[in-house]
Scaffold this active site. Structure first.
Site, PDB file in Angstrom:
ATOM      1  CE  LYS A   9      -4.228  -1.901   0.268  1.00  0.00           C
ATOM      2  NZ  LYS A   9      -5.264  -1.571  -0.483  1.00  0.00           N
TER       3      LYS A   9
ATOM      4  CD  GLU B 174     -10.129   3.866   0.810  1.00  0.00           C
ATOM      5  OE1 GLU B 174     -10.018   5.124   0.551  1.00  0.00           O
ATOM      6  OE2 GLU B 174      -9.111   3.193   0.261  1.00  0.00           O
TER       7      GLU B 174
ATOM      8  CB  SER C  92      -0.156  -8.119  -0.968  1.00  0.00           C
ATOM      9  OG  SER C  92      -0.967  -8.884  -0.315  1.00  0.00           O
TER      10      SER C  92
HETATM   11  C1  LIG Z   1      -1.570  -7.096   2.254  1.00  0.00           C
HETATM   12  C2  LIG Z   1      -2.830  -6.816   1.599  1.00  0.00           C
HETATM   13  N1  LIG Z   1      -2.995  -7.428   0.514  1.00  0.00           N
HETATM   14  C3  LIG Z   1      -3.953  -7.272  -0.479  1.00  0.00           C
HETATM   15  C4  LIG Z   1      -4.957  -6.239   0.073  1.00  0.00           C
HETATM   16  C5  LIG Z   1      -6.097  -5.909  -1.029  1.00  0.00           C
HETATM   17  O1  LIG Z   1      -6.153  -4.671  -1.557  1.00  0.00           O
HETATM   18  P1  LIG Z   1      -5.649  -4.639  -3.318  1.00  0.00           P
HETATM   19  O2  LIG Z   1      -6.811  -5.539  -3.875  1.00  0.00           O
HETATM   20  O3  LIG Z   1      -6.040  -3.113  -3.483  1.00  0.00           O
HETATM   21  O4  LIG Z   1      -4.261  -4.776  -3.460  1.00  0.00           O
HETATM   22  C6  LIG Z   1      -4.825  -5.381   1.253  1.00  0.00           C
HETATM   23  C7  LIG Z   1      -5.752  -4.479   1.523  1.00  0.00           C
HETATM   24  O5  LIG Z   1      -5.983  -3.897   2.632  1.00  0.00           O
HETATM   25  C8  LIG Z   1      -3.789  -5.788   2.058  1.00  0.00           C
HETATM   26  O6  LIG Z   1      -3.682  -5.146   3.384  1.00  0.00           O
END
Ligand SMILES: Cc1ncc(COP(=O)(O)O)c(C=O)c1O
Length: 393
Positions: A89, A111, A377
């Site tokens: 993020k 948000e 992620s």
């Molecule tokens: C670690 C992590 N992966 C994935 C996501 C999903 O978000 P996005 O689809 O925007 O990557 C989030 C959302 O908070 C997250 O914290």
């Protein structure tokens, strides 16, 4: 096939800017300036410097040997979990805070679902000395308590969203309401590849550093820039958009998206947007959206706060509709098992969102010489309570 946004802000039939009149000046200001700002050499220099020295990029591309052995294929993990603040993020919040500064804004709103975007926003606001207000669903405040504490420590105000399912969708509604009431001094840092144009494209471009790095890292490790597959979980779709971006026009690279099936796609408690969604409008863009036959938004459910969203970014709706992306949805149980498996096999505890991407091996069999890059992620620290409760640790 073209997977870039067009001048009007559409990916195929999805996207656009469906906004109330009161928001028009803000969104229009952003639309007419974002590309010029992002292309300024001084902007690029500051953005890249912060990604390197503050976020800690490039994030490693790690060959997961034991996971590869188990599934008889070659698995690489793109370690966004090692970024400062623990997820992808922050790539986007660094970019957007610099845009906000160029636009002369001195108040930031955001948000958050899992709290990762809230923490990443509070972090860059502390870094720049700018006021920060984060809207978060009341339920998410409870299930992501460590991140709420972090935001407060960083000087942000966390305001609970108490309507609807009290999760991400409702937090986004509150943030939009705030922006309508504070149009002049405030920038709204949206945390995913959602919202009215130009947000999906702007967020995707900031996150595209992920696939930019994968290309040269894979060249170093495998002698080729393109993997056979890139895999990512999808809430709104920002880590996925960044992971896919430089491979979208490379037909040899398979694009795999993993959504949250919650307690089962047809259980009534799910966030499997592409399978269950129909064309509709949410938070300013036309996209696939879970809704009742008369157009009311269906309350989503997932054990992971970051995937608990009834829509998906317009790029992903386009990838789904055109068949460019393969879409899977995995249940809470399968995701949790995959998170535990990664912890035991590779010594990495992933965020529960990320665990959904890791559950791909239950859904799809890869060939032994396939190179599969998975977007790791985020890290699982924020989810320890949920893991502890689920596995009775
Ligand atoms: C670690 C992590 N992966 C994935 C996501 C999903 O978000 P996005 O689809 O925007 O990557 C989030 C959302 O908070 C997250 O914290």
């Amino acid at each position: 096939m073209n997977y870039q946004v067009n001048e009007k802000g559409y990916y195929g039939v999805f996207g656009g800017a469906y906004i109330p009149e009161m928001l028009y000046p803000n969104v229009e200001e952003l639309r007419t300036t974002y590309l010029n700002i992002m292309n300024e050499p001084s902007f690029k220099e500051e953005f890249n410097q912060l990604l390197k020295d503050y976020v800690g990029r490039p994030s490693p591309l790690f060959y997961a040997e034991r996971l590869s052995k188990k599934y008889n294929t070659k698995v690489y993990l793109k370690r966004e979990d090692l970024n400062h603040t623990g997820a992808h993020k922050v790539n986007n919040t660094i970019g957007q805070i610099l845009v906000a500064k160029k636009l002369g804004k001195n108040r930031i709103i955001a948000e958050t679902g899992a709290g990762q975007h809230g923490v990443a926003t509070a972090t860059v606001c502390a870094l720049m000395g700018i006021q920060c207000i984060v809207y978060m669903g009341e339920i998410d405040i409870k299930r992501q308590a460590p991140n709420v504490a972090r935001m407060k420590m960083l000087g942000a105000e966390v305001r609970p969203a108490k309507s609807g399912s009290k999760t991400l969708k409702d937090a986004t509604n509150e943030a939009i309401r705030d922006w309508i009431n504070n149009p002049v001094d405030t920038h709204y840092i949206i945390g995913s590849a959602i919202g009215p144009h130009p947000y999906p494209d702007m967020v995707t471009r900031f996150q595209s550093i992920i696939s930019e790095e994968i290309k040269w890292q894979l060249k170093e490790k495998e002698g080729r820039e393109n993997p056979d597959y890139v895999v990512a979980c999808i809430g709104g779709g920002s880590n996925a958009a960044g992971t896919y971006y430089h491979f979208l026009e490379e037909p040899s690279v398979g694009i795999i998206a993993v959504e949250a099936a919650g307690k089962g796609v047809h259980s009534g408690e799910s966030a499997a947007t592409s399978q269950l969604g129909k064309e509709g409008i949410i938070h300013g863009c036309k996209t696939l959206l879970m809704q009742t036959p008369d157009g009311q938004i269906t309350e989503p459910y997932s054990i992971s706060a970051g995937l608990d969203y009834p829509g998906v970014g317009p790029l992903h709706s386009h990838l789904y509709k055109t068949g460019r992306g393969e879409f899977y949805s995995v249940t809470d149980d399968d995701a949790m098992a995959a998170g535990l498996e990664l912890s035991k096999l590779e010594g990495i505890i992933p965020a529960i969102e990320t665990s959904h991407a890791l559950a791909i091996f239950k859904e799809k069999k890869f060939k032994p010489d396939d190179v599969v890059v998975i977007s790791l992620s985020g890290r699982g620290d924020k989810d320890l309570d949920t893991y502890i409760e689920y596995f009775k640790l």
